[in-house]
Design a protein around this motif. Structure first.
Motif, PDB file in Angstrom:
ATOM      1  N   ILE A 114      12.779  20.097  11.602  1.00  0.00           N
ATOM      2  CA  ILE A 114      12.958  18.880  10.806  1.00  0.00           C
ATOM      3  C   ILE A 114      12.438  17.671  11.565  1.00  0.00           C
ATOM      4  N   ALA A 115      12.737  17.607  12.871  1.00  0.00           N
ATOM      5  CA  ALA A 115      12.282  16.478  13.687  1.00  0.00           C
ATOM      6  C   ALA A 115      10.766  16.393  13.715  1.00  0.00           C
ATOM      7  N   GLN A 116      10.093  17.541  13.805  1.00  0.00           N
ATOM      8  CA  GLN A 116       8.635  17.543  13.849  1.00  0.00           C
ATOM      9  C   GLN A 116       8.042  17.102  12.511  1.00  0.00           C
ATOM     10  N   TYR A 117       8.638  17.534  11.409  1.00  0.00           N
ATOM     11  CA  TYR A 117       8.165  17.101  10.097  1.00  0.00           C
ATOM     12  C   TYR A 117       8.281  15.580   9.961  1.00  0.00           C
ATOM     13  N   GLU A 118       9.415  15.046  10.399  1.00  0.00           N
ATOM     14  CA  GLU A 118       9.633  13.609  10.274  1.00  0.00           C
ATOM     15  C   GLU A 118       8.683  12.821  11.175  1.00  0.00           C
ATOM     16  N   LEU A 119       8.454  13.314  12.392  1.00  0.00           N
ATOM     17  CA  LEU A 119       7.521  12.637  13.290  1.00  0.00           C
ATOM     18  C   LEU A 119       6.114  12.649  12.704  1.00  0.00           C
ATOM     19  N   ALA A 120       5.708  13.795  12.150  1.00  0.00           N
ATOM     20  CA  ALA A 120       4.374  13.885  11.548  1.00  0.00           C
ATOM     21  C   ALA A 120       4.228  12.893  10.398  1.00  0.00           C
ATOM     22  N   PHE A 121       5.275  12.721   9.623  1.00  0.00           N
ATOM     23  CA  PHE A 121       5.223  11.773   8.507  1.00  0.00           C
ATOM     24  C   PHE A 121       5.018  10.352   9.014  1.00  0.00           C
TER      25      PHE A 121
ATOM     26  N   LEU B 147       0.007  24.628  28.907  1.00  0.00           N
ATOM     27  CA  LEU B 147      -0.035  23.616  29.967  1.00  0.00           C
ATOM     28  C   LEU B 147       0.628  22.316  29.523  1.00  0.00           C
ATOM     29  N   TRP B 148       0.725  22.092  28.230  1.00  0.00           N
ATOM     30  CA  TRP B 148       1.470  20.935  27.727  1.00  0.00           C
ATOM     31  C   TRP B 148       2.600  21.403  26.806  1.00  0.00           C
ATOM     32  N   GLY B 149       3.023  22.647  26.991  1.00  0.00           N
ATOM     33  CA  GLY B 149       4.071  23.220  26.145  1.00  0.00           C
ATOM     34  C   GLY B 149       5.472  22.872  26.625  1.00  0.00           C
ATOM     35  N   ALA B 150       6.449  23.250  25.803  1.00  0.00           N
ATOM     36  CA  ALA B 150       7.850  22.975  26.098  1.00  0.00           C
ATOM     37  C   ALA B 150       8.544  24.139  26.795  1.00  0.00           C
ATOM     38  N   GLY B 151       7.882  25.302  26.906  1.00  0.00           N
ATOM     39  CA  GLY B 151       8.536  26.434  27.561  1.00  0.00           C
ATOM     40  C   GLY B 151       9.837  26.779  26.881  1.00  0.00           C
ATOM     41  N   PHE B 152      10.914  26.849  27.672  1.00  0.00           N
ATOM     42  CA  PHE B 152      12.220  27.174  27.100  1.00  0.00           C
ATOM     43  C   PHE B 152      12.991  25.942  26.630  1.00  0.00           C
ATOM     44  N   LEU B 153      12.416  24.738  26.787  1.00  0.00           N
ATOM     45  CA  LEU B 153      13.026  23.553  26.196  1.00  0.00           C
ATOM     46  C   LEU B 153      12.811  23.583  24.682  1.00  0.00           C
ATOM     47  N   PRO B 154      13.611  22.861  23.921  1.00  0.00           N
ATOM     48  CA  PRO B 154      13.363  22.791  22.473  1.00  0.00           C
ATOM     49  C   PRO B 154      11.936  22.327  22.188  1.00  0.00           C
ATOM     50  N   GLY B 155      11.342  22.882  21.133  1.00  0.00           N
ATOM     51  CA  GLY B 155       9.938  22.657  20.858  1.00  0.00           C
ATOM     52  C   GLY B 155       9.558  21.209  20.632  1.00  0.00           C
ATOM     53  N   ARG B 156      10.504  20.354  20.246  1.00  0.00           N
ATOM     54  CA  ARG B 156      10.151  18.966  19.960  1.00  0.00           C
ATOM     55  C   ARG B 156       9.731  18.186  21.194  1.00  0.00           C
ATOM     56  N   PHE B 157       9.921  18.779  22.388  1.00  0.00           N
ATOM     57  CA  PHE B 157       9.537  18.084  23.613  1.00  0.00           C
ATOM     58  C   PHE B 157       8.137  18.464  24.099  1.00  0.00           C
ATOM     59  N   GLN B 158       7.463  19.362  23.420  1.00  0.00           N
ATOM     60  CA  GLN B 158       6.122  19.745  23.845  1.00  0.00           C
ATOM     61  C   GLN B 158       5.141  18.604  23.604  1.00  0.00           C
ATOM     62  N   GLY B 159       4.011  18.637  24.316  1.00  0.00           N
ATOM     63  CA  GLY B 159       2.992  17.635  24.121  1.00  0.00           C
ATOM     64  C   GLY B 159       2.276  17.831  22.797  1.00  0.00           C
TER      65      GLY B 159
END
Length: 480
Positions: free
Chosen positions: A272-279, A209-221
């Motif tokens: 890579i984007a998700q790792y950097e955001l988490a940091f 329900l807050w997922g990215a579907g077929f969009l790149p995963g970095r856009f998911q909630g």
């Protein structure tokens, strides 16, 4: 050996095609590798916004389970004269009943036993349990003519969140994150929060329900959990310093970068984007979630559960704090509105959990000078029936799912305050004035953010998709 080379070549072609709609995943990788990436907001896609935005952000208070319009906003005093009478089949045909009540032999009218009164200068009819929301009635833009095709919880909620009853499409927040990016590089553009009603657990909520579907995963909630650490694995393990974590991520980025150069796979750039955001979130989130530094009068306004992690009041206060820090789409899910057995008691219980904090969010945003730049949306996946499910008494009645008409309200930037739109028939069964479909609401939300819903698209499996599919019209009459 030749087979391995052929597979690698095919992978490269697939990755190229998958990434081309975003200008290749390598672009994201290059952005992350630049020295300014950690301090700059995520960039929006070309051409957006399509026109000047009325608001900067959306806070969507999704009331999971189907709030009863008859017991909240859609006042039908004449139904008291019809107590216990059969709802005419000309008004409510058999084919629109769920399997839970399709086999009932009788469908008696169940008028609301909750007291109604007109609130605010606008004279909005509201039921008694909403005493705090009544104080801000003149801020509400109420849509009484919502309708949907879905009659069961999961497909109905999925339609509201993704634009389709079929699971797998990107959520609204993911579309907005994809289109507009983030205003704060240290927090996600899209955050999801969940809470449960005190009287009942309610329907299950799924990550899609807050997922990215077929969009790149970095856009998911990014879901903030209601207990323990708000985000799993956010904090460093015992004995690891922030400098050690940075060196570890740098090493991972080099390895992932080599893979990205080799395969041109957008998923690697996303990782890579998700790792950097988490940091970066390791520094921003602990301060964000500590609401104890709020002034006492603010905590009192939200109620006694304002500091209890995972409660609706806490999530509403956290929504304001997220909004202050540039999060663009904030989604709250509150479960427990599925009133099949005792609607008056269960609606009152849900209002005790949500009414004060919902009203406080509106007041708080207004006091902070943020209401004009924030759009608040409140509502569930469908409404409830006028006929009683189960045994009927004047004070106790159940209500089944009802998709033909129900109520939503909006508040904040760009909508008419103290305004009521649309109408239902004498039984609150069908819309008789100004119908508003799910896709119309979605188109209107996007419009307030400066997005033309017909132009925000993503090519997937040979077709251009959008949140509103091939439907949707902006509800211009509710816009100020």
């Amino acid at each position: 050996m030749n087979t391995i080379k052929e597979l690698a070549a095919q992978r490269n072609r697939r990755a190229f095609l998958q990434g081309s709609s975003l200008g290749l995943g390598a672009i994201a990788l290059n952005e992350l590798s630049s020295s300014s990436a950690a301090t700059q907001p995520a960039s929006r896609i070309g051409g957006l916004p399509h026109f000047p935005a009325k608001v900067k952000r959306v806070i969507y208070l999704f009331q999971s389970g189907g709030p009863s319009q008859l017991d909240l906003f859609d006042h039908k005093p004449d139904l008291a004269k019809r107590f216990g009478e059969e709802v005419p089949t000309s008004v409510y045909p058999a084919e629109r009943k769920t399997t839970m009540t399709a086999g009932q032999k009788s469908f008696p009218v169940a008028p609301s036993s909750l007291k109604f009164a007109q609130r605010g200068e606008c004279g909005l009819w509201m039921s008694e349990p909403q005493k705090h929301l009544a104080e801000v009635a003149d801020e509400l833009c109420v849509i009484k003519s919502m309708y949907t095709e879905a009659i069961n919880h999961d497909p109905a909620a999925t339609l509201f969140q993704t634009g389709s009853v079929i699971a797998g499409r990107p959520s609204m927040g993911a579309w907005i994150s994809y289109g507009l990016g983030s205003e704060n590089a240290n927090l996600p553009a899209f955050v999801a929060l969940t809470s449960n009603g005190s009287a009942k657990a309610g329907q299950p909520l799924y990550d899609r329900l807050w997922g990215a579907g077929f969009l790149p995963g970095r856009f998911q909630g990014v879901k903030f959990r209601g207990q323990g650490d708000p985000i799993l694995d956010l904090y460093n393990p015992a004995g690891m310093t922030r400098e050690q974590r940075r060196r570890t991520l740098d090493s991972l980025q080099r390895l992932n970068g080599d893979q990205a150069d080799r395969f041109n796979d957008p998923a690697i750039a996303t990782r890579i984007a998700q790792y950097e955001l988490a940091f970066r979130m390791q520094m921003s989130v602990p301060e964000l979630i500590d609401v104890n530094n709020e002034p006492k009068h603010v905590l009192d306004m939200y109620g006694p559960q304002a500091t209890q992690v995972g409660k609706y009041a806490y999530n509403c206060l956290l929504a304001r704090r997220l909004a202050q820090r540039g999060v663009r789409f904030i989604q709250l899910y509150h479960r427990g509105w599925d009133a099949h057995g005792n609607a008056p008691k269960e609606v009152a219980a849900q209002c005790r959990d949500t009414d004060q904090a919902t009203a406080a969010l509106i007041k708080d945003l207004k006091q902070q000078g943020m209401l004009d730049e924030t759009l608040i949306v409140w509502g569930g996946e469908f409404g409830r029936t006028v006929y009683c499910q189960g045994k009927l008494t004047p004070e106790k009645y159940g209500r089944d799912h009802h998709p033909n008409c129900f109520t939503y309200w909006l508040a904040g930037g760009g909508v008419k305050p103290g305004f009521s739109y649309g109408a239902t028939d004498d039984y609150s069964v069908n819309v008789v004035e100004k119908p508003v479909h799910v896709h119309d609401l979605q188109a209107t939300i996007l419009r307030q953010l400066g997005i033309n819903h017909e132009k925000l698209t993503f090519r997937f499996q040979g077709r251009h998709y959008r949140l509103t599919d091939v439907h949707g019209n902006v509800i211009n009459e509710i816009l100020s």
